[in-house]
Design a protein around this motif. Structure first.
Motif, PDB file in Angstrom:
ATOM      1  N   ILE A 146       0.859  -1.198   0.000  1.00  0.00           N
ATOM      2  CA  ILE A 146       0.000   0.000   0.000  1.00  0.00           C
ATOM      3  C   ILE A 146       0.886   1.236   0.000  1.00  0.00           C
ATOM      4  CG2 ILE A 146      -1.822   1.253   1.222  1.00  0.00           C
ATOM      5  CD1 ILE A 146      -2.564  -1.387   2.565  1.00  0.00           C
ATOM      6  N   CYS A 147       0.569   2.202  -0.826  1.00  0.00           N
ATOM      7  CA  CYS A 147       1.320   3.462  -0.864  1.00  0.00           C
ATOM      8  C   CYS A 147       1.110   4.186   0.470  1.00  0.00           C
ATOM      9  CB  CYS A 147       0.828   4.324  -2.018  1.00  0.00           C
ATOM     10  SG  CYS A 147       1.610   5.965  -2.058  1.00  0.00           S
ATOM     11  N   PRO A 148       2.162   4.445   1.235  1.00  0.00           N
ATOM     12  CA  PRO A 148       2.001   5.079   2.542  1.00  0.00           C
ATOM     13  C   PRO A 148       1.461   6.506   2.454  1.00  0.00           C
ATOM     14  CG  PRO A 148       4.312   4.973   1.925  1.00  0.00           C
ATOM     15  CD  PRO A 148       3.572   4.187   0.907  1.00  0.00           C
ATOM     16  N   GLN A 149       1.564   7.151   1.293  1.00  0.00           N
ATOM     17  CA  GLN A 149       1.126   8.536   1.151  1.00  0.00           C
ATOM     18  C   GLN A 149      -0.314   8.646   0.666  1.00  0.00           C
ATOM     19  OE1 GLN A 149       3.873  10.910  -1.031  1.00  0.00           O
ATOM     20  NE2 GLN A 149       2.726  12.810  -0.812  1.00  0.00           N
ATOM     21  N   HIS A 150      -0.692   7.736  -0.281  1.00  0.00           N
ATOM     22  CA  HIS A 150      -2.022   7.839  -0.873  1.00  0.00           C
ATOM     23  C   HIS A 150      -2.940   6.688  -0.486  1.00  0.00           C
ATOM     24  CE1 HIS A 150       0.729   9.938  -3.833  1.00  0.00           C
ATOM     25  NE2 HIS A 150      -0.079  10.914  -3.418  1.00  0.00           N
ATOM     26  N   GLU A 151      -2.410   5.697   0.256  1.00  0.00           N
ATOM     27  CA  GLU A 151      -3.178   4.533   0.677  1.00  0.00           C
ATOM     28  C   GLU A 151      -3.840   3.818  -0.495  1.00  0.00           C
ATOM     29  OE1 GLU A 151      -5.818   5.592   3.805  1.00  0.00           O
ATOM     30  OE2 GLU A 151      -4.196   6.031   5.229  1.00  0.00           O
ATOM     31  N   LYS A 152      -3.156   3.779  -1.593  1.00  0.00           N
ATOM     32  CA  LYS A 152      -3.583   3.043  -2.767  1.00  0.00           C
ATOM     33  C   LYS A 152      -2.629   1.863  -2.985  1.00  0.00           C
ATOM     34  CE  LYS A 152      -6.981   5.729  -4.252  1.00  0.00           C
ATOM     35  NZ  LYS A 152      -8.363   5.239  -4.435  1.00  0.00           N
ATOM     36  N   GLY A 153      -3.133   0.855  -3.707  1.00  0.00           N
ATOM     37  CA  GLY A 153      -2.274  -0.291  -3.975  1.00  0.00           C
ATOM     38  C   GLY A 153      -1.106   0.074  -4.883  1.00  0.00           C
ATOM     39  N   LEU A 154       0.054  -0.478  -4.585  1.00  0.00           N
ATOM     40  CA  LEU A 154       1.240  -0.265  -5.420  1.00  0.00           C
ATOM     41  C   LEU A 154       1.156  -1.185  -6.628  1.00  0.00           C
ATOM     42  CD1 LEU A 154       3.928  -0.192  -2.581  1.00  0.00           C
ATOM     43  CD2 LEU A 154       2.939   1.774  -3.773  1.00  0.00           C
ATOM     44  N   GLU A 155       0.987  -0.578  -7.810  1.00  0.00           N
ATOM     45  CA  GLU A 155       0.818  -1.367  -9.031  1.00  0.00           C
ATOM     46  C   GLU A 155       1.856  -1.031 -10.094  1.00  0.00           C
ATOM     47  OE1 GLU A 155      -3.075  -0.406 -10.255  1.00  0.00           O
ATOM     48  OE2 GLU A 155      -4.094  -1.528  -8.669  1.00  0.00           O
ATOM     49  N   LEU A 156       2.588   0.062  -9.894  1.00  0.00           N
ATOM     50  CA  LEU A 156       3.515   0.548 -10.910  1.00  0.00           C
ATOM     51  C   LEU A 156       4.928   0.636 -10.344  1.00  0.00           C
ATOM     52  CD1 LEU A 156       1.247   3.444 -12.204  1.00  0.00           C
ATOM     53  CD2 LEU A 156       1.477   1.165 -13.220  1.00  0.00           C
ATOM     54  N   PHE A 157       5.877   0.887 -11.237  1.00  0.00           N
ATOM     55  CA  PHE A 157       7.278   1.036 -10.808  1.00  0.00           C
ATOM     56  C   PHE A 157       7.884   2.252 -11.500  1.00  0.00           C
ATOM     57  CE2 PHE A 157      11.836   0.182 -10.881  1.00  0.00           C
ATOM     58  CZ  PHE A 157      12.056  -0.206  -9.563  1.00  0.00           C
ATOM     59  N   CYS A 158       8.509   3.102 -10.699  1.00  0.00           N
ATOM     60  CA  CYS A 158       9.170   4.303 -11.217  1.00  0.00           C
ATOM     61  C   CYS A 158      10.641   3.977 -11.451  1.00  0.00           C
ATOM     62  CB  CYS A 158       9.033   5.466 -10.239  1.00  0.00           C
ATOM     63  SG  CYS A 158       9.946   6.955 -10.772  1.00  0.00           S
ATOM     64  N   ARG A 159      11.033   3.908 -12.722  1.00  0.00           N
ATOM     65  CA  ARG A 159      12.427   3.599 -13.040  1.00  0.00           C
ATOM     66  C   ARG A 159      13.351   4.778 -12.739  1.00  0.00           C
ATOM     67  NH1 ARG A 159      11.786   0.234 -18.776  1.00  0.00           N
ATOM     68  NH2 ARG A 159      11.264  -1.777 -17.791  1.00  0.00           N
ATOM     69  N   THR A 160      12.793   5.956 -12.753  1.00  0.00           N
ATOM     70  CA  THR A 160      13.603   7.144 -12.443  1.00  0.00           C
ATOM     71  C   THR A 160      14.092   7.096 -11.010  1.00  0.00           C
ATOM     72  OG1 THR A 160      12.286   8.425 -14.026  1.00  0.00           O
ATOM     73  CG2 THR A 160      13.663   9.668 -12.454  1.00  0.00           C
ATOM     74  N   ASP A 161      13.172   6.783 -10.066  1.00  0.00           N
ATOM     75  CA  ASP A 161      13.521   6.746  -8.644  1.00  0.00           C
ATOM     76  C   ASP A 161      13.724   5.330  -8.114  1.00  0.00           C
ATOM     77  OD1 ASP A 161      13.362   9.513  -8.486  1.00  0.00           O
ATOM     78  OD2 ASP A 161      11.204   9.472  -8.078  1.00  0.00           O
ATOM     79  N   GLN A 162      13.542   4.312  -8.989  1.00  0.00           N
ATOM     80  CA  GLN A 162      13.731   2.922  -8.610  1.00  0.00           C
ATOM     81  C   GLN A 162      12.910   2.548  -7.367  1.00  0.00           C
ATOM     82  OE1 GLN A 162      15.815   0.271 -10.137  1.00  0.00           O
ATOM     83  NE2 GLN A 162      15.269   1.751 -11.744  1.00  0.00           N
ATOM     84  N   MET A 163      11.575   2.736  -7.478  1.00  0.00           N
ATOM     85  CA  MET A 163      10.698   2.399  -6.369  1.00  0.00           C
ATOM     86  C   MET A 163       9.303   2.078  -6.894  1.00  0.00           C
ATOM     87  SD  MET A 163      10.093   6.199  -4.730  1.00  0.00           S
ATOM     88  CE  MET A 163       8.963   5.570  -3.486  1.00  0.00           C
TER      89      MET A 163
END
Length: 566
Positions: A146-163
């Motif tokens: 769960i995204c700690p900031q938006h409380e949404k499920g983590l479904e994507l990946f940011c290659r720029t920030d590697q997270m």
């Protein structure tokens, strides 16, 4: 006797097992063999075992076997404790919907972000309401999905920030960043992890081979020590009572060095076993993370698991310069030269044995073995003689026309057939014979005298012994290397290729230098000088045995033998 927990031979290819797998009925095959065999039955959907005829539907999943690592004692059959994965890879989570006593969870839902047992997961399979929900094996750590900031499920990946990020993150904090799906990023990173796993498995195989070789060489050390002790006992029994005190000192020297080398070997064996255990533990982690269906869990654990393993233990070789043979030579001299010479020689040999290390430590580089040795290559005959190996002919391999004498060091070809009992190791097509002693590890040297056309070389134990064909002819297959010697000259033989060699000195004595660690075997003409005839470069994969094709006679020389003119 091997340390493997499975048979040595595949029932399908009848060869040594490669990547062994055990199917549900308990029989073991090569991974590739059983895959090819079962591929023929994909259209039927029923798969059977060629050994017990058991049938399986659906097709069983094949996983490579991991051989058990046993204790450092070569005769101890007890396996080491079973390996378990690191705890963060699998958590024993409980169902979120059980009341009272909660049952273990078998699945987790990435939409509901909840754990389910076998009973409460049923609505997800039966109701159309949950049709779009994503079920994965229970792996724990749902809070990390769960995204700690938006409380949404983590479904994507940011290659720029590697997270890992959620959909809202792409609108705000990660706007204009390189965003891909978790599944797409997992596919890319899985390629890296597969390579790491392959490296780990390769290192495991190397360490297993090193461990087996070290145990073998330790046994050879013990055998050499026992032989040296026996020889010294026999020689001392012929001496006067006045030299008994020197006998005691020799016995103490052999025993002390044997005990010290055994104790030192115990430490090296235990460290190698510990490294193999760590590598197998790492392999289990990699296998489990590669099998997970949870992309987020995979990506979050990727940075830790993708780091290549660092070597823990340097490679250990038994130093060929450490030899109990020098002890036997010395006590022989003591018997001949009596008390005064005994004092001088005993002092010298004590210093030689005590100051020569039994084991050679070779540092590892980047997880791979350092291939070359720090030892200088021998240049003069005296240097080669330091690596002299005591060899004897193996009666069980002798052709039917050969007669052995001189304590198994001389083979003479007779015109009449000799009585030799049938034996699977015996050559029956060519007049050939092998020695009994396996040669591996580091360096070995021996010299022979010959009459009549003959061949000399080295061969794997697996060379064919039956029939008059290239598979059993020394030097004419990929399992042996040889030099053919005759009055007209020399020629080299290997893998169905023979090559006439440039003119070299005719010699009745030939020296053979096997640098096993350096993957080479060289042949020398021994006269008043030492002349190189030919050198083979190879990639030795198993222990070698000295081999001979006998024309008239072959004699294995001892160190003190004089060189007779050609």
């Amino acid at each position: 006797m091997t340390d493997s927990a499975f048979p040595d031979t595949c029932p399908l290819c009848m060869d040594a097992l490669r990547d062994p797998v055990t199917i549900p009925c308990g029989d073991t095959f090569c991974l590739e063999c059983i895959k090819i065999y079962w591929d023929q039955y994909d259209h039927i959907g029923v798969y059977n075992c060629t050994q017990c005829r058991a049938s399986f539907t659906p097709r069983p999943v094949l996983r490579r076997n991991i051989p058990s690592i046993r204790s450092s004692d070569p005769h101890d059959p007890r396996p080491l404790p079973e390996l378990t994965p690191f705890p963060y890879l699998k958590q024993n989570s409980l169902c979120d919907f059980c009341t009272g006593r909660r049952n273990p969870a078998v699945k987790s839902c990435l939409v509901c972000l909840a754990y389910y047992c076998e009973t409460h997961i049923k609505p997800h399979y039966e109701s159309a309401t949950f049709k779009r929900h994503k079920l994965v094996d229970e792996t724990g750590h749902l809070d990390r999905k769960i995204c700690p900031q938006h409380e949404k499920g983590l479904e994507l990946f940011c290659r720029t920030d590697q997270m890992c990020v959620c959909v809202l993150c792409t609108v705000r904090e990660h706007r204009s960043h390189n965003i891909v799906s978790a599944e797409e990023e997992r596919t890319e990173k899985q390629k890296v992890l597969v390579i790491t796993q392959s490296d780990v498995q390769h290192i495991i195989q190397e360490r297993m081979k090193e461990l087996q070789e070290l145990r073998h060489n330790v046994e050879v050390l013990k055998g050499n020590a026992h032989r040296a002790q026996g020889d010294s006992d026999k020689i001392f029994s012929e001496m006067l009572q006045a030299v008994e005190r020197w006998h005691a000192e020799i016995s103490q020297l052999i025993h002390a060095n044997l005990q010290a080398s055994m104790a030192q070997a115990q430490g090296y064996v235990e460290r190698l076993e510990q490294e193999i255990m760590e590598l197998q533990r790492r392999d289990a982690e990699l296998r489990q993370i590669l099998d997970t269906e949870d992309h987020i869990h995979f990506l979050q654990n990727f940075p830790t698991l993708s780091v290549p393993p660092e070597p823990m233990v340097p490679k250990v070789l038994v130093n060929p310069e450490f030899s109990f043979g020098e002890v036997t030579k010395t006590v022989t001299d003591m018997r001949e030269h009596l008390d005064d010479i005994c004092k001088k020689e005993l002092s010298q040999v004590s210093k030689t044995v005590n100051d020569t290390p039994v084991y050679i430590l070779i540092p590892r580089t980047a997880g791979r073995l350092k291939a070359k040795s720090d030892f200088q290559q021998p240049k003069h005959r005296a240097d080669f003689l330091k690596y002299t190996s005591s060899l004897t002919f193996d009666q069980n391999t002798a052709y039917k026309e050969l007669v052995l004498s001189d304590n198994g060091r001389k083979a003479i070809r007779k015109k009449t057939v000799q009585f030799h009992p049938n034996h699977p190791d015996r050559f029956d097509g060519f007049c050939q014979i092998l020695c009994s002693e396996p040669l591996s590890g580091f360096r070995h040297y021996w010299e022979v005298e010959w009459t009549g056309e003959f061949s000399i070389g080295v061969a794997y134990k697996t060379i064919s012994r039956k029939g008059k064909n290239s598979n059993s002819l020394l030097g004419y297959n990929d399992k042996s290397w040889s030099l053919l010697c005759s009055d007209s000259g020399y020629s080299s033989w290997h893998n169905k290729m023979d090559k006439d060699l440039p003119e070299a000195t005719r010699a009745s004595r030939i020296g053979v230098y096997l640098d096993y660690a350096g993957n080479s075997v060289s042949f020398y003409a021994i006269t008043e000088s030492m002349e190189l005839i030919h050198k083979f470069q190879a990639n030795f994969t198993e222990a070698l045995y000295a081999g001979f094709g006998v024309g008239s006679s072959v004699t294995i020389c001892t160190t003190g033998n004089s060189i007779r003119p050609y």
